[in-house]
Design a protein around this motif. Structure first.
Motif, PDB file in Angstrom:
ATOM      1  N   ARG A   1       0.833  -1.196   0.000  1.00  0.00           N
ATOM      2  CA  ARG A   1       0.000   0.000   0.000  1.00  0.00           C
ATOM      3  C   ARG A   1       0.863   1.240   0.000  1.00  0.00           C
ATOM      4  O   ARG A   1       1.900   1.278   0.652  1.00  0.00           O
ATOM      5  N   ILE A   2       0.409   2.246  -0.709  1.00  0.00           N
ATOM      6  CA  ILE A   2       1.027   3.566  -0.658  1.00  0.00           C
ATOM      7  C   ILE A   2       0.223   4.356   0.357  1.00  0.00           C
ATOM      8  O   ILE A   2      -0.978   4.561   0.192  1.00  0.00           O
ATOM      9  N   ILE A   3       0.900   4.783   1.413  1.00  0.00           N
ATOM     10  CA  ILE A   3       0.223   5.468   2.514  1.00  0.00           C
ATOM     11  C   ILE A   3       0.754   6.895   2.594  1.00  0.00           C
ATOM     12  O   ILE A   3       1.960   7.109   2.704  1.00  0.00           O
ATOM     13  N   ARG A   4      -0.155   7.846   2.526  1.00  0.00           N
ATOM     14  CA  ARG A   4       0.197   9.260   2.616  1.00  0.00           C
ATOM     15  C   ARG A   4      -0.492   9.835   3.836  1.00  0.00           C
ATOM     16  O   ARG A   4      -1.720   9.862   3.889  1.00  0.00           O
ATOM     17  N   GLY A   5       0.299  10.232   4.815  1.00  0.00           N
ATOM     18  CA  GLY A   5      -0.263  10.707   6.075  1.00  0.00           C
ATOM     19  C   GLY A   5      -0.900   9.543   6.813  1.00  0.00           C
ATOM     20  O   GLY A   5      -0.273   8.525   7.072  1.00  0.00           O
ATOM     21  N   MET A   6      -2.164   9.665   7.120  1.00  0.00           N
ATOM     22  CA  MET A   6      -2.902   8.603   7.792  1.00  0.00           C
ATOM     23  C   MET A   6      -3.804   7.841   6.824  1.00  0.00           C
ATOM     24  O   MET A   6      -4.553   6.965   7.236  1.00  0.00           O
ATOM     25  N   ASN A   7      -3.750   8.162   5.539  1.00  0.00           N
ATOM     26  CA  ASN A   7      -4.653   7.572   4.548  1.00  0.00           C
ATOM     27  C   ASN A   7      -3.921   6.613   3.620  1.00  0.00           C
ATOM     28  O   ASN A   7      -2.790   6.872   3.214  1.00  0.00           O
ATOM     29  N   THR A   8      -4.581   5.540   3.262  1.00  0.00           N
ATOM     30  CA  THR A   8      -4.062   4.625   2.251  1.00  0.00           C
ATOM     31  C   THR A   8      -4.562   5.103   0.900  1.00  0.00           C
ATOM     32  O   THR A   8      -5.763   5.134   0.657  1.00  0.00           O
ATOM     33  N   ASN A   9      -3.627   5.493   0.039  1.00  0.00           N
ATOM     34  CA  ASN A   9      -4.026   6.015  -1.273  1.00  0.00           C
ATOM     35  C   ASN A   9      -4.205   4.913  -2.312  1.00  0.00           C
ATOM     36  O   ASN A   9      -5.157   4.928  -3.060  1.00  0.00           O
ATOM     37  N   GLN A  10      -3.276   3.996  -2.366  1.00  0.00           N
ATOM     38  CA  GLN A  10      -3.321   2.939  -3.379  1.00  0.00           C
ATOM     39  C   GLN A  10      -3.066   1.592  -2.721  1.00  0.00           C
ATOM     40  O   GLN A  10      -2.190   1.476  -1.866  1.00  0.00           O
ATOM     41  N   ILE A  11      -3.790   0.597  -3.162  1.00  0.00           N
ATOM     42  CA  ILE A  11      -3.562  -0.774  -2.733  1.00  0.00           C
ATOM     43  C   ILE A  11      -3.175  -1.562  -3.982  1.00  0.00           C
ATOM     44  O   ILE A  11      -3.906  -1.574  -4.962  1.00  0.00           O
ATOM     45  N   ARG A  12      -2.009  -2.185  -3.936  1.00  0.00           N
ATOM     46  CA  ARG A  12      -1.501  -2.933  -5.081  1.00  0.00           C
ATOM     47  C   ARG A  12      -1.383  -4.417  -4.705  1.00  0.00           C
ATOM     48  O   ARG A  12      -0.446  -4.798  -4.010  1.00  0.00           O
ATOM     49  N   PRO A  13      -2.308  -5.252  -5.144  1.00  0.00           N
ATOM     50  CA  PRO A  13      -2.208  -6.682  -4.823  1.00  0.00           C
ATOM     51  C   PRO A  13      -1.085  -7.343  -5.614  1.00  0.00           C
ATOM     52  O   PRO A  13      -0.761  -6.934  -6.725  1.00  0.00           O
ATOM     53  N   TYR A  14      -0.468  -8.356  -4.998  1.00  0.00           N
ATOM     54  CA  TYR A  14       0.574  -9.109  -5.681  1.00  0.00           C
ATOM     55  C   TYR A  14      -0.063 -10.053  -6.696  1.00  0.00           C
ATOM     56  O   TYR A  14      -1.154 -10.560  -6.461  1.00  0.00           O
ATOM     57  N   PRO A  15       0.620 -10.311  -7.801  1.00  0.00           N
ATOM     58  CA  PRO A  15       0.107 -11.322  -8.726  1.00  0.00           C
ATOM     59  C   PRO A  15       0.088 -12.703  -8.064  1.00  0.00           C
ATOM     60  O   PRO A  15       0.799 -12.957  -7.093  1.00  0.00           O
ATOM     61  N   LYS A  16      -0.710 -13.571  -8.599  1.00  0.00           N
ATOM     62  CA  LYS A  16      -0.842 -14.920  -8.054  1.00  0.00           C
ATOM     63  C   LYS A  16       0.513 -15.625  -8.076  1.00  0.00           C
ATOM     64  O   LYS A  16       1.231 -15.589  -9.059  1.00  0.00           O
ATOM     65  N   GLY A  17       0.872 -16.256  -6.960  1.00  0.00           N
ATOM     66  CA  GLY A  17       2.128 -16.992  -6.863  1.00  0.00           C
ATOM     67  C   GLY A  17       3.324 -16.146  -6.471  1.00  0.00           C
ATOM     68  O   GLY A  17       4.441 -16.635  -6.447  1.00  0.00           O
ATOM     69  N   LEU A  18       3.116 -14.885  -6.151  1.00  0.00           N
ATOM     70  CA  LEU A  18       4.224 -13.988  -5.807  1.00  0.00           C
ATOM     71  C   LEU A  18       4.195 -13.687  -4.313  1.00  0.00           C
ATOM     72  O   LEU A  18       3.128 -13.475  -3.741  1.00  0.00           O
TER      73      LEU A  18
END
Length: 142
Positions: free
Chosen positions: A76-93
């Motif tokens: 996750r990219i977290i700016r301040g107290m907020n999560t801006n982006q959630i990036r899931p890992y590809p399957k098997g990673l």
């Protein structure tokens, strides 16, 4: 007027579909491997852009804390107290951070805590190295 015979019979259509399915089943296992490799490369490229993004934000906005935090199945990219982006890992990673699971920069654009992060994929493994006193990192296949 006699009936026209412009169409295919059901037997001909079924026979054609059977041949097509046999051909597709022969090629799909090799294509799946390439698809996993492509997803891994795409994930690493996105991670690289995200690290450069938080480095730029840290230099532009000195009072704002922005970081990347790794979790078991996403980062996750977290700016301040907020999560801006959630990036899931590809399957098997999977990602191993060896200690703190965060990446962040100071206002000069250098890493606060240099480290090495390992990424294990279905086909390859990678090492992300964040050296001491530098603002750049590199990714190498191991």
């Amino acid at each position: 007027m006699p009936p026209s015979k412009n169409g295919f019979t059901l037997i001909e259509v079924l026979f054609s579909l059977t041949i097509l399915l046999i051909i597709l089943s022969l090629f799909s296992p090799s294509q799946i491997k390439h698809l996993h490799q492509f997803k891994e490369k795409q994930f690493l490229e996105l991670l690289e852009y995200d690290v450069l993004y938080i480095q730029l934000r840290a230099r532009m906005y000195e009072n704002e804390r922005i970081l990347i935090r790794f979790y078991e199945d996403e980062y996750r990219i977290i700016r301040g107290m907020n999560t801006n982006q959630i990036r899931p890992y590809p399957k098997g990673l999977s990602v191993t951070t060896f200690g703190r699971s965060e990446i962040y920069f100071n206002s000069n654009g250098t890493f606060i805590q240099p480290r090495t992060i390992r990424i294990y994929g279905a086909s390859n493994s990678y090492r992300l190295t964040f050296p001491l006193g530098k603002g750049r990192f590199y990714i190498e296949e191991i």
